[in-house]
Structures are given as structure tokens and as C-alpha cells.
Design a protein around this motif. Structure first.
Motif, mmCIF file in Angstrom:
data_model
loop_
_atom_site.group_PDB
_atom_site.id
_atom_site.type_symbol
_atom_site.label_atom_id
_atom_site.label_comp_id
_atom_site.label_asym_id
_atom_site.label_seq_id
_atom_site.Cartn_x
_atom_site.Cartn_y
_atom_site.Cartn_z
ATOM 1 N N GLN A 123 -41.471 3.027 20.742
ATOM 2 C CA GLN A 123 -42.796 2.744 21.283
ATOM 3 C C GLN A 123 -43.108 1.248 21.215
ATOM 4 O O GLN A 123 -43.738 0.713 22.126
ATOM 5 N N ALA A 124 -42.689 0.589 20.161
ATOM 6 C CA ALA A 124 -42.910 -0.854 20.058
ATOM 7 C C ALA A 124 -42.141 -1.593 21.146
ATOM 8 O O ALA A 124 -42.664 -2.537 21.753
ATOM 9 N N TYR A 125 -40.918 -1.169 21.403
ATOM 10 C CA TYR A 125 -40.147 -1.773 22.494
ATOM 11 C C TYR A 125 -40.853 -1.563 23.829
ATOM 12 O O TYR A 125 -40.974 -2.485 24.633
ATOM 13 N N LEU A 126 -41.348 -0.347 24.049
ATOM 14 C CA LEU A 126 -42.084 -0.050 25.280
ATOM 15 C C LEU A 126 -43.341 -0.905 25.373
ATOM 16 O O LEU A 126 -43.680 -1.416 26.453
ATOM 17 N N ALA A 127 -44.020 -1.094 24.252
ATOM 18 C CA ALA A 127 -45.237 -1.908 24.246
ATOM 19 C C ALA A 127 -44.937 -3.356 24.579
ATOM 20 O O ALA A 127 -45.684 -3.998 25.325
ATOM 21 N N ALA A 163 -47.341 3.207 18.905
ATOM 22 C CA ALA A 163 -46.398 2.595 17.972
ATOM 23 C C ALA A 163 -47.034 2.461 16.588
ATOM 24 O O ALA A 163 -46.391 2.742 15.571
ATOM 25 N N ALA A 164 -48.287 2.051 16.545
ATOM 26 C CA ALA A 164 -48.982 1.918 15.263
ATOM 27 C C ALA A 164 -49.165 3.271 14.582
ATOM 28 O O ALA A 164 -48.957 3.405 13.375
ATOM 29 N N VAL A 165 -49.520 4.280 15.356
ATOM 30 C CA VAL A 165 -49.703 5.621 14.794
ATOM 31 C C VAL A 165 -48.387 6.155 14.242
ATOM 32 O O VAL A 165 -48.332 6.669 13.116
ATOM 33 N N PHE A 166 -47.312 6.056 15.010
ATOM 34 C CA PHE A 166 -46.024 6.559 14.552
ATOM 35 C C PHE A 166 -45.522 5.778 13.338
ATOM 36 O O PHE A 166 -44.890 6.352 12.449
ATOM 37 N N LEU A 167 -45.811 4.488 13.266
ATOM 38 C CA LEU A 167 -45.415 3.708 12.106
ATOM 39 C C LEU A 167 -46.171 4.164 10.857
ATOM 40 O O LEU A 167 -45.586 4.307 9.780
#
Length: 58
Positions: A18-22, A34-38
């Protein structure tokens, strides 16, 4: 304990994707996910390292 560790790794991989996608798309929902999954990965990691079987209330 192994289940928590597996969940932590899974969520960490999803957070990285998700961070890569962001970064590549710049959309806000990818940053939020990405923040939620982290956060979930960190919570699962803490649950995996929490001591088990000790006296309650300590």
C-alpha cells in the motif's frame, strides 16, 4: 503465538504494498490504508511477543 507472528508479517507486507501504491499514485486512500495496515501489523507483532501463561493482573 505463531498465528500472531504470521498475521504481523502478512499485514506488514500489505502495508508495504500500500505504501508503494501511495508513493506511485499519490492518492490519499492508499496512504490511509498503508497507515492502518502498519498499525495492525505492529499490534499483531506486540501480541506475538506478549508473555503467555503468567499470573494474571501483573
Amino acid at each position: 503465538m505463531r498465528a500472531w507472528r504470521g498475521l504481523a508479517v502478512t499485514y506488514a507486507v500489505v502495508a508495504a504494498a500500500q505504501a508503494y501504491l501511495a508513493v506511485t499514485t499519490g492518492v490519499a486512500w492508499a496512504v490511509a490504508l498503508a497507515a492502518v495496515f502498519l498499525l495492525v501489523a505492529v499490534a499483531c507483532g506486540r501480541a506475538a511477543w506478549r508473555p503467555r501463561g503468567g499470573p494474571r493482573g501483573t
